[in-house]
Design a protein around this motif. Sequence first.
Motif, PDB file in Angstrom:
ATOM      1  N   CYS A 150       0.657  -0.888  -0.380  1.00  0.00           N
ATOM      2  CA  CYS A 150       0.265  -0.180  -0.021  1.00  0.00           C
ATOM      3  C   CYS A 150       1.034   1.684   0.028  1.00  0.00           C
ATOM      4  O   CYS A 150       1.620   1.398   0.139  1.00  0.00           O
ATOM      5  N   ARG A 151       0.312   2.335  -0.708  1.00  0.00           N
ATOM      6  CA  ARG A 151       1.003   3.273  -0.306  1.00  0.00           C
ATOM      7  C   ARG A 151      -0.456   4.512  -0.179  1.00  0.00           C
ATOM      8  O   ARG A 151      -0.992   5.498  -0.445  1.00  0.00           O
ATOM      9  N   GLY A 152      -0.203   4.736   1.279  1.00  0.00           N
ATOM     10  CA  GLY A 152      -0.809   5.122   1.898  1.00  0.00           C
ATOM     11  C   GLY A 152      -2.562   4.925   2.082  1.00  0.00           C
ATOM     12  O   GLY A 152      -2.474   3.586   2.519  1.00  0.00           O
ATOM     13  N   HIS A 153      -4.203   5.278   1.643  1.00  0.00           N
ATOM     14  CA  HIS A 153      -5.324   4.258   1.628  1.00  0.00           C
ATOM     15  C   HIS A 153      -5.244   3.365   0.008  1.00  0.00           C
ATOM     16  O   HIS A 153      -6.040   3.417  -0.355  1.00  0.00           O
ATOM     17  N   ALA A 154      -4.572   2.983  -0.443  1.00  0.00           N
ATOM     18  CA  ALA A 154      -4.639   2.883  -2.185  1.00  0.00           C
ATOM     19  C   ALA A 154      -3.103   1.556  -2.307  1.00  0.00           C
ATOM     20  O   ALA A 154      -2.177   2.657  -2.121  1.00  0.00           O
ATOM     21  N   PRO A 155      -3.904   1.146  -3.218  1.00  0.00           N
ATOM     22  CA  PRO A 155      -2.700  -0.347  -3.511  1.00  0.00           C
ATOM     23  C   PRO A 155      -1.173   0.614  -4.441  1.00  0.00           C
ATOM     24  O   PRO A 155      -1.623   1.541  -4.690  1.00  0.00           O
ATOM     25  N   ARG A 156      -0.136   0.106  -4.720  1.00  0.00           N
ATOM     26  CA  ARG A 156       0.948   0.963  -5.046  1.00  0.00           C
ATOM     27  C   ARG A 156       0.607   0.884  -6.635  1.00  0.00           C
ATOM     28  O   ARG A 156      -0.553   0.299  -6.806  1.00  0.00           O
ATOM     29  N   ALA A 157       1.150   1.489  -7.474  1.00  0.00           N
ATOM     30  CA  ALA A 157       1.232   1.836  -8.892  1.00  0.00           C
ATOM     31  C   ALA A 157       0.512  -0.007 -10.043  1.00  0.00           C
ATOM     32  O   ALA A 157       0.046  -0.359 -10.449  1.00  0.00           O
ATOM     33  N   SER A 158       2.024  -0.251  -9.354  1.00  0.00           N
ATOM     34  CA  SER A 158       2.061  -2.042 -10.227  1.00  0.00           C
ATOM     35  C   SER A 158       2.230  -3.000  -8.677  1.00  0.00           C
ATOM     36  O   SER A 158       3.423  -2.353  -7.973  1.00  0.00           O
ATOM     37  N   VAL A 159       2.589  -4.004  -9.821  1.00  0.00           N
ATOM     38  CA  VAL A 159       2.667  -5.189  -8.746  1.00  0.00           C
ATOM     39  C   VAL A 159       4.330  -4.986  -8.834  1.00  0.00           C
ATOM     40  O   VAL A 159       5.663  -5.343  -7.791  1.00  0.00           O
ATOM     41  N   GLY A 160       5.063  -4.250  -9.814  1.00  0.00           N
ATOM     42  CA  GLY A 160       6.841  -4.418 -10.068  1.00  0.00           C
ATOM     43  C   GLY A 160       7.251  -3.583  -8.863  1.00  0.00           C
ATOM     44  O   GLY A 160       8.335  -3.554  -8.542  1.00  0.00           O
ATOM     45  N   GLU A 161       6.194  -2.240  -8.769  1.00  0.00           N
ATOM     46  CA  GLU A 161       6.732  -1.589  -7.707  1.00  0.00           C
ATOM     47  C   GLU A 161       6.252  -1.976  -5.823  1.00  0.00           C
ATOM     48  O   GLU A 161       7.232  -1.829  -5.378  1.00  0.00           O
ATOM     49  N   MET A 162       5.184  -3.019  -6.294  1.00  0.00           N
ATOM     50  CA  MET A 162       5.301  -3.874  -4.602  1.00  0.00           C
ATOM     51  C   MET A 162       6.146  -4.974  -4.554  1.00  0.00           C
ATOM     52  O   MET A 162       7.487  -4.522  -3.358  1.00  0.00           O
ATOM     53  N   VAL A 163       6.899  -5.623  -5.286  1.00  0.00           N
ATOM     54  CA  VAL A 163       7.831  -6.345  -5.502  1.00  0.00           C
ATOM     55  C   VAL A 163       9.501  -5.372  -5.411  1.00  0.00           C
ATOM     56  O   VAL A 163      10.424  -6.228  -4.503  1.00  0.00           O
ATOM     57  N   ARG A 164       9.474  -4.669  -5.776  1.00  0.00           N
ATOM     58  CA  ARG A 164      10.899  -3.492  -5.531  1.00  0.00           C
ATOM     59  C   ARG A 164      10.786  -2.848  -4.635  1.00  0.00           C
ATOM     60  O   ARG A 164      12.101  -3.184  -3.532  1.00  0.00           O
ATOM     61  N   GLN A 165      10.111  -2.442  -3.644  1.00  0.00           N
ATOM     62  CA  GLN A 165       9.482  -2.541  -2.127  1.00  0.00           C
ATOM     63  C   GLN A 165       9.971  -3.350  -1.599  1.00  0.00           C
ATOM     64  O   GLN A 165      10.343  -3.087   0.232  1.00  0.00           O
ATOM     65  N   ILE A 166       9.283  -4.881  -1.693  1.00  0.00           N
ATOM     66  CA  ILE A 166       9.808  -5.740  -0.636  1.00  0.00           C
ATOM     67  C   ILE A 166      11.715  -5.901  -0.737  1.00  0.00           C
ATOM     68  O   ILE A 166      11.581  -6.187   0.363  1.00  0.00           O
ATOM     69  N   LYS A 167      11.584  -5.669  -1.912  1.00  0.00           N
ATOM     70  CA  LYS A 167      13.285  -6.036  -1.889  1.00  0.00           C
ATOM     71  C   LYS A 167      13.985  -4.734  -1.355  1.00  0.00           C
ATOM     72  O   LYS A 167      15.305  -5.372  -0.789  1.00  0.00           O
ATOM     73  N   ASP A 168      13.358  -3.747  -1.073  1.00  0.00           N
ATOM     74  CA  ASP A 168      14.579  -2.959  -0.875  1.00  0.00           C
ATOM     75  C   ASP A 168      13.394  -1.839   0.067  1.00  0.00           C
ATOM     76  O   ASP A 168      13.228  -0.499  -0.993  1.00  0.00           O
ATOM     77  N   PRO A 169      12.630  -1.834   0.969  1.00  0.00           N
ATOM     78  CA  PRO A 169      12.173  -1.055   1.856  1.00  0.00           C
ATOM     79  C   PRO A 169      12.156   0.328   2.146  1.00  0.00           C
ATOM     80  O   PRO A 169      13.653  -0.255   2.992  1.00  0.00           O
ATOM     81  N   VAL A 170      12.083   1.019   1.492  1.00  0.00           N
ATOM     82  CA  VAL A 170      11.833   2.235   1.974  1.00  0.00           C
ATOM     83  C   VAL A 170      10.829   3.189   2.885  1.00  0.00           C
ATOM     84  O   VAL A 170       9.692   2.934   1.902  1.00  0.00           O
ATOM     85  N   ARG A 171      11.431   3.715   4.026  1.00  0.00           N
ATOM     86  CA  ARG A 171      10.188   3.953   4.825  1.00  0.00           C
ATOM     87  C   ARG A 171       9.627   5.158   4.355  1.00  0.00           C
ATOM     88  O   ARG A 171      10.564   6.097   3.591  1.00  0.00           O
ATOM     89  N   GLU A 172       8.472   5.558   3.901  1.00  0.00           N
ATOM     90  CA  GLU A 172       7.760   6.423   3.183  1.00  0.00           C
ATOM     91  C   GLU A 172       6.670   7.460   4.757  1.00  0.00           C
ATOM     92  O   GLU A 172       6.485   6.583   5.207  1.00  0.00           O
ATOM     93  N   VAL A 173       6.598   8.721   4.970  1.00  0.00           N
ATOM     94  CA  VAL A 173       6.135   9.829   5.238  1.00  0.00           C
ATOM     95  C   VAL A 173       4.315   9.518   4.586  1.00  0.00           C
ATOM     96  O   VAL A 173       4.727   9.599   3.140  1.00  0.00           O
ATOM     97  N   GLN A 174       3.438   8.946   5.016  1.00  0.00           N
ATOM     98  CA  GLN A 174       2.486   9.011   4.484  1.00  0.00           C
ATOM     99  C   GLN A 174       1.423   9.781   4.973  1.00  0.00           C
ATOM    100  O   GLN A 174       1.190   9.854   6.810  1.00  0.00           O
TER     101      GLN A 174
END
Length: 149
Positions: free
Chosen positions: A125-149
């Motif tokens: 998730c990015r805030g209250h919506a799914p991330r833009a794509s499955v590819g972006e989700m996978v990149r976040q799992i591989k390299d989690p970047v903490r974001e201010v939401q």
Amino acid sequence: MPPPPKVTSQPDEWKESDVPPPPAFDERRLLPIEMPPHLSLQYGIDPATITVTRDGVVRYVVVASNKAGGATNAFYEGVRCSSEEVKQYARFNQGAWHNASNPEWKRINVRNSRYAKELAEQALCRGHAPRASVGEMVRQIKDPVREVQ
């Protein structure tokens, strides 16, 4: 061309799409989910099982295993980023999927396991919506970047 469907913010008007059977997963593809070090279980998600449905549900298979070795369990679940809820559809143990007897949406913060909350926050998730794509989700799992939401 018919008009687009009416978009509403009324949660009682939302309806979940049909849930397909649990997808096949492969433990060799698992990407680890960052968890607090004091937990006795480690979790990983098979990126090939991640899907985002038209109704905004992110479905996936997550695998839990004991750090000391032993039994492995998998869970087929869905996360609703918009309402911060999670639902478990099925559980894999002893070599087979077993459907949940009465799957229900539950608040992700009060759920028995922290992994769904961590996974949603780290990658799905990015805030209250799914991330833009499955590819972006996978990149976040591989390299989690903490974001201010």
